[in-house]
Design an enzyme around this catalytic site. Structure first.
Site, PDB file in Angstrom:
ATOM      1  N   PHE A  80       0.835  -1.211   0.000  1.00  9.20           N
ATOM      2  CA  PHE A  80       0.000   0.000   0.000  1.00  9.20           C
ATOM      3  C   PHE A  80       0.867   1.258   0.000  1.00  9.20           C
ATOM      4  CE2 PHE A  80      -2.679  -3.098   2.290  1.00  9.20           C
ATOM      5  CZ  PHE A  80      -3.926  -2.894   1.721  1.00  9.20           C
ATOM      6  N   ALA A  81       2.117   1.137   0.431  1.00  7.27           N
ATOM      7  CA  ALA A  81       2.932   2.336   0.681  1.00  7.27           C
ATOM      8  C   ALA A  81       3.037   3.178  -0.580  1.00  7.27           C
ATOM      9  CB  ALA A  81       4.319   1.929   1.153  1.00  7.27           C
ATOM     10  N   THR A 133      -4.273   2.163  -8.611  1.00  8.69           N
ATOM     11  CA  THR A 133      -5.389   3.101  -8.735  1.00  8.69           C
ATOM     12  C   THR A 133      -5.995   3.107 -10.136  1.00  8.69           C
ATOM     13  OG1 THR A 133      -5.869   5.472  -8.726  1.00  8.69           O
ATOM     14  CG2 THR A 133      -3.616   4.873  -9.173  1.00  8.69           C
ATOM     15  N   ASP A 134      -7.246   3.563 -10.216  1.00  7.08           N
ATOM     16  CA  ASP A 134      -7.876   3.723 -11.538  1.00  7.08           C
ATOM     17  C   ASP A 134      -7.280   4.908 -12.301  1.00  7.08           C
ATOM     18  OD1 ASP A 134      -8.947   5.812 -10.028  1.00  7.08           O
ATOM     19  OD2 ASP A 134     -11.048   5.311 -10.403  1.00  7.08           O
ATOM     20  N   GLU A 135      -6.573   5.799 -11.590  1.00  9.17           N
ATOM     21  CA  GLU A 135      -6.068   7.019 -12.254  1.00  9.17           C
ATOM     22  C   GLU A 135      -5.042   6.720 -13.337  1.00  9.17           C
ATOM     23  OE1 GLU A 135      -5.251  10.440  -9.974  1.00  9.17           O
ATOM     24  OE2 GLU A 135      -6.793  10.013  -8.489  1.00  9.17           O
ATOM     25  N   TYR A 159       1.245  12.084  -9.797  1.00  7.22           N
ATOM     26  CA  TYR A 159       0.856  10.932  -8.971  1.00  7.22           C
ATOM     27  C   TYR A 159       0.500   9.728  -9.840  1.00  7.22           C
ATOM     28  CZ  TYR A 159      -2.369   7.806  -6.530  1.00  7.22           C
ATOM     29  OH  TYR A 159      -3.001   6.686  -6.052  1.00  7.22           O
ATOM     30  N   LYS A 163       2.307   6.011 -10.258  1.00 11.48           N
ATOM     31  CA  LYS A 163       1.634   4.728  -9.988  1.00 11.48           C
ATOM     32  C   LYS A 163       1.657   3.852 -11.245  1.00 11.48           C
ATOM     33  CE  LYS A 163      -0.287   3.486  -6.752  1.00 11.48           C
ATOM     34  NZ  LYS A 163       0.195   2.754  -5.533  1.00 11.48           N
TER      35      LYS A 163
HETATM   36  P1  NAD Z   1      -2.202   7.287   2.371  1.00 10.51           P
HETATM   37  O1  NAD Z   1      -1.459   8.468   1.813  1.00 10.51           O
HETATM   38  O2  NAD Z   1      -3.307   7.522   3.321  1.00 10.51           O
HETATM   39  O3  NAD Z   1      -1.170   6.309   3.108  1.00 10.51           O
HETATM   40  C1  NAD Z   1       0.070   5.973   2.578  1.00 10.51           C
HETATM   41  C2  NAD Z   1       0.895   5.318   3.669  1.00 10.51           C
HETATM   42  O4  NAD Z   1       2.153   4.949   3.106  1.00 10.51           O
HETATM   43  C3  NAD Z   1       1.184   6.261   4.853  1.00 10.51           C
HETATM   44  O5  NAD Z   1       0.994   5.576   6.065  1.00 10.51           O
HETATM   45  C4  NAD Z   1       2.646   6.620   4.654  1.00 10.51           C
HETATM   46  O6  NAD Z   1       3.316   6.902   5.877  1.00 10.51           O
HETATM   47  C5  NAD Z   1       3.189   5.373   3.985  1.00 10.51           C
HETATM   48  N1  NAD Z   1       4.394   5.612   3.186  1.00 10.51           N
HETATM   49  C6  NAD Z   1       4.620   6.633   2.310  1.00 10.51           C
HETATM   50  N2  NAD Z   1       5.840   6.525   1.770  1.00 10.51           N
HETATM   51  C7  NAD Z   1       6.401   5.404   2.295  1.00 10.51           C
HETATM   52  C8  NAD Z   1       7.646   4.751   2.125  1.00 10.51           C
HETATM   53  N3  NAD Z   1       8.576   5.246   1.297  1.00 10.51           N
HETATM   54  N4  NAD Z   1       7.888   3.621   2.815  1.00 10.51           N
HETATM   55  C9  NAD Z   1       6.948   3.126   3.672  1.00 10.51           C
HETATM   56  N5  NAD Z   1       5.772   3.707   3.886  1.00 10.51           N
HETATM   57  C10 NAD Z   1       5.492   4.828   3.200  1.00 10.51           C
HETATM   58  O7  NAD Z   1      -2.667   6.461   1.102  1.00 10.51           O
HETATM   59  P2  NAD Z   1      -3.974   5.580   0.907  1.00 10.51           P
HETATM   60  O8  NAD Z   1      -5.061   6.467   0.464  1.00 10.51           O
HETATM   61  O9  NAD Z   1      -4.154   4.721   2.094  1.00 10.51           O
HETATM   62  O10 NAD Z   1      -3.541   4.700  -0.352  1.00 10.51           O
HETATM   63  C11 NAD Z   1      -2.881   3.439  -0.178  1.00 10.51           C
HETATM   64  C12 NAD Z   1      -2.571   2.850  -1.525  1.00 10.51           C
HETATM   65  O11 NAD Z   1      -3.774   2.680  -2.262  1.00 10.51           O
HETATM   66  C13 NAD Z   1      -1.682   3.727  -2.402  1.00 10.51           C
HETATM   67  O12 NAD Z   1      -0.798   2.916  -3.104  1.00 10.51           O
HETATM   68  C14 NAD Z   1      -2.642   4.430  -3.348  1.00 10.51           C
HETATM   69  O13 NAD Z   1      -2.013   4.734  -4.556  1.00 10.51           O
HETATM   70  C15 NAD Z   1      -3.690   3.358  -3.517  1.00 10.51           C
HETATM   71  N6  NAD Z   1      -5.047   3.825  -3.814  1.00 10.51           N
HETATM   72  C16 NAD Z   1      -5.643   4.789  -3.050  1.00 10.51           C
HETATM   73  C17 NAD Z   1      -6.962   5.161  -3.306  1.00 10.51           C
HETATM   74  C18 NAD Z   1      -7.676   6.202  -2.482  1.00 10.51           C
HETATM   75  O14 NAD Z   1      -8.785   6.594  -2.834  1.00 10.51           O
HETATM   76  N7  NAD Z   1      -7.111   6.669  -1.368  1.00 10.51           N
HETATM   77  C19 NAD Z   1      -7.650   4.553  -4.363  1.00 10.51           C
HETATM   78  C20 NAD Z   1      -7.004   3.581  -5.141  1.00 10.51           C
HETATM   79  C21 NAD Z   1      -5.718   3.209  -4.837  1.00 10.51           C
HETATM   80  O1  DAU Z   2      -9.181   7.473  -8.107  1.00  9.87           O
HETATM   81  C1  DAU Z   2      -8.390   6.953  -7.085  1.00  9.87           C
HETATM   82  C2  DAU Z   2      -7.606   8.060  -6.434  1.00  9.87           C
HETATM   83  O2  DAU Z   2      -8.517   8.801  -5.619  1.00  9.87           O
HETATM   84  C3  DAU Z   2      -6.437   7.555  -5.608  1.00  9.87           C
HETATM   85  O3  DAU Z   2      -5.537   6.900  -6.442  1.00  9.87           O
HETATM   86  C4  DAU Z   2      -5.749   8.725  -4.885  1.00  9.87           C
HETATM   87  O4  DAU Z   2      -4.716   8.233  -4.053  1.00  9.87           O
HETATM   88  C5  DAU Z   2      -6.785   9.434  -4.042  1.00  9.87           C
HETATM   89  O5  DAU Z   2      -6.196  10.553  -3.403  1.00  9.87           O
HETATM   90  C6  DAU Z   2      -7.962   9.876  -4.899  1.00  9.87           C
HETATM   91  O6  DAU Z   2      -7.554  10.927  -5.809  1.00  9.87           O
HETATM   92  P1  DAU Z   2      -8.487  12.177  -6.126  1.00  9.87           P
HETATM   93  O7  DAU Z   2      -7.660  13.277  -6.653  1.00  9.87           O
HETATM   94  O8  DAU Z   2      -9.670  11.761  -6.927  1.00  9.87           O
HETATM   95  O9  DAU Z   2      -9.001  12.485  -4.619  1.00  9.87           O
HETATM   96  P2  DAU Z   2      -9.264  13.857  -3.833  1.00  9.87           P
HETATM   97  O10 DAU Z   2     -10.005  13.521  -2.600  1.00  9.87           O
HETATM   98  O11 DAU Z   2      -8.033  14.682  -3.705  1.00  9.87           O
HETATM   99  O12 DAU Z   2     -10.268  14.632  -4.813  1.00  9.87           O
HETATM  100  C7  DAU Z   2     -11.511  14.050  -5.178  1.00  9.87           C
HETATM  101  C8  DAU Z   2     -12.169  15.004  -6.165  1.00  9.87           C
HETATM  102  O13 DAU Z   2     -12.539  16.202  -5.468  1.00  9.87           O
HETATM  103  C9  DAU Z   2     -11.238  15.443  -7.290  1.00  9.87           C
HETATM  104  O14 DAU Z   2     -12.006  15.605  -8.472  1.00  9.87           O
HETATM  105  C10 DAU Z   2     -10.740  16.809  -6.817  1.00  9.87           C
HETATM  106  C11 DAU Z   2     -11.902  17.349  -6.019  1.00  9.87           C
HETATM  107  N1  DAU Z   2     -11.577  18.244  -4.886  1.00  9.87           N
HETATM  108  C12 DAU Z   2     -10.639  17.820  -4.002  1.00  9.87           C
HETATM  109  C13 DAU Z   2     -10.296  18.599  -2.928  1.00  9.87           C
HETATM  110  C14 DAU Z   2      -9.257  18.153  -1.915  1.00  9.87           C
HETATM  111  C15 DAU Z   2     -12.239  19.440  -4.738  1.00  9.87           C
HETATM  112  O15 DAU Z   2     -13.113  19.812  -5.532  1.00  9.87           O
HETATM  113  N2  DAU Z   2     -11.902  20.221  -3.655  1.00  9.87           N
HETATM  114  C16 DAU Z   2     -10.950  19.869  -2.758  1.00  9.87           C
HETATM  115  O16 DAU Z   2     -10.670  20.668  -1.811  1.00  9.87           O
END
Ligand code: NAD
Ligand code: DAU
Length: 352
Positions: A80-81, A133-135, A159, A163
């Protein structure tokens, strides 16, 4: 043991908590660098649980990763990191290259060496699960079909590009070295322990604090929302039953425009914790400058994981978002620890 990386973050933390709720699951070694996004308070309930071993460190640290693998002999790694915030990647992409690409490369190489040394059944059973991620697929128009696993990669932000690069490394390690990998590409997650700089937790907390609710651009960008517990259950399924070298799209079939997500949160808060002046939180919505290169629409076609592995999300957006808002109302201490800076002070004291 399994080795989880990034298990103090939002999704990794939820995964660790859910995994250890099941007494039949093995223990977890949790390697996390504790960046601004990592939070040990998320794992507070595990502090006396011997099945959870927390290690403060970097996936890019070759010596440390090799030592952990040798010592704990995990049967799987779930990675996940990552640096995960698109806006931060626009301001400072270097950390994204360093962790998401170079860090994943290091993890793959250490894991490959460890796996090469395993024999028989252990070697056959080993899995490297890469969480993505889907991105990576880029942006859809309003009428495009949802992303399937065969869509081409067209990442648009630093980002998503980092990925995508990590996904390519994982794929290549399978094809070149027969290294046993599976990859999941998931849509936007929301739920408990979400760091409050992402849209949903930011809006909940800003609303309660009487601050503006910032909407980038016209607010019509579409994301496909999945409750974090459902993402964790999908990862468990793919880890257990996924086919080696395959990728699986994970999503909630919940496409929503940002403005609608924010209005839904406001309406739930109006009901659960009304403003003192009796007006709606919707009045706090403020349109701000758009994100550079902002992707317009993401949508996941999750039929492969349903067809092949029988996984489907348990939560609808309505049930999941209500649970999430309630969780933030019920957990002011976690929120305070994350936003006040006291958590950083504690880390300094504990780990310096
Ligand atoms: P997050 O930013 O909340 O957490 C990331 C974690 O990784 C943190 O605890 C951070 O301390 C740790 N980390 C960062 N760099 C590191 C390193 N070099 N070594 C070890 N640990 C490290 O992220 P998240 O939202 O929990 O996402 C987790 C994974 O899922 C990521 O790979 C992200 O790309 C993927 N993902 C996230 C979403 C989403 O909506 N949040 C959706 C799809 C995929
Ligand atoms: O699609 C999966 C991704 O979703 C993950 O891979 C990423 O790690 C995760 O951060 C997330 O990315 P987004 O950029 O979609 O998430 P975020 O919450 O930053 O933003 C969601 C949407 O809302 C995006 O279209 C930007 C918008 N937004 C975000 C913020 C923080 C706003 O309009 N206002 C805001 O202040």
């Amino acid at each position: 043991m399994i080795l989880v990386t990034g298990g103090a973050g939002f999704i990794g933390g939820n995964f660790v908590l859910d995994w250890l709720k099941d007494p039949s699951n093995e223990g977890i070694v949790n390697l996390d660098k504790l960046t601004y996004a990592g939070n040990l308070a998320t794992l507070e309930s595990l502090k006396d649980d011997p099945r959870h071993i927390f290690v403060h460190g970097d996936i890019g640290d070759e010596v440390l990763v090799a030592k952990l693998l040798k010592e704990h002999q995990p049967r799987a790694i779930v990675n996940f990191a990552a640096e995960s915030h698109v806006d931060r990647s626009i301001h400072g992409p270097a950390d994204f290259v360093s962790t998401n690409i170079v860090g994943t490369f290091n993890l793959l190489e250490c894991a490959r060496e460890y796996w090469n040394g395993l024999d028989g059944a252990e070697k056959k059973a080993f899995r490297f699960h890469h969480v993505s991620t889907d991105e990576v697929y880029g942006s859809l128009s309003a009428t495009d079909p949802a992303f399937t696993e065969t869509n081409s990669y067209e990442p648009n932000s630093p980002y998503s590009a980092s990925k995508a690069a990590s996904d390519h490394l994982v794929r290549a390690w399978f094809h070149t070295y027969d290294f046993p990998v599976v990859t999941t590409n998931c849509s936007n997650n929301y739920g408990p322990y979400h760091f409050p700089e992402k849209l949903i937790p930011l809006v909940i907390l800003n609303a309660l604090n009487g601050k503006p609710l910032p909407i980038y651009g016209d607010g019509q960008q579409i994301r496909d929302w999945l409750y974090v517990g459902d993402h964790c259950s999908a990862i468990r399924e793919v880890l257990a039953k996924g086919k080696l070298g395959e990728t699986y799209n994970i999503g909630g079939w919940n496409e929503k425009a940002n403005i609608d997500v924010v209005k839904t949160i406001c309406t739930i808060l109006d009901e659960l914790q009304p403003r003192l002046d009796g007006r709606s939180y919707i009045e706090q919505i403020t349109y701000v400058k758009d994100r550079p290169g902002h992707d317009r629409r993401y949508a996941i076609d999750a039929s492969k994981v349903e067809r092949e592995l029988g996984w489907r999300p348990a939560e609808t957006f309505d049930t999941g978002i209500r649970k999430t808002v309630q969780w933030y109302l019920d957990n002011p201490d976690w929120v305070e620890g994350v936003v006040s800076g006291s958590y950083r002070d504690w880390l300094q004291k504990q780990y310096s």
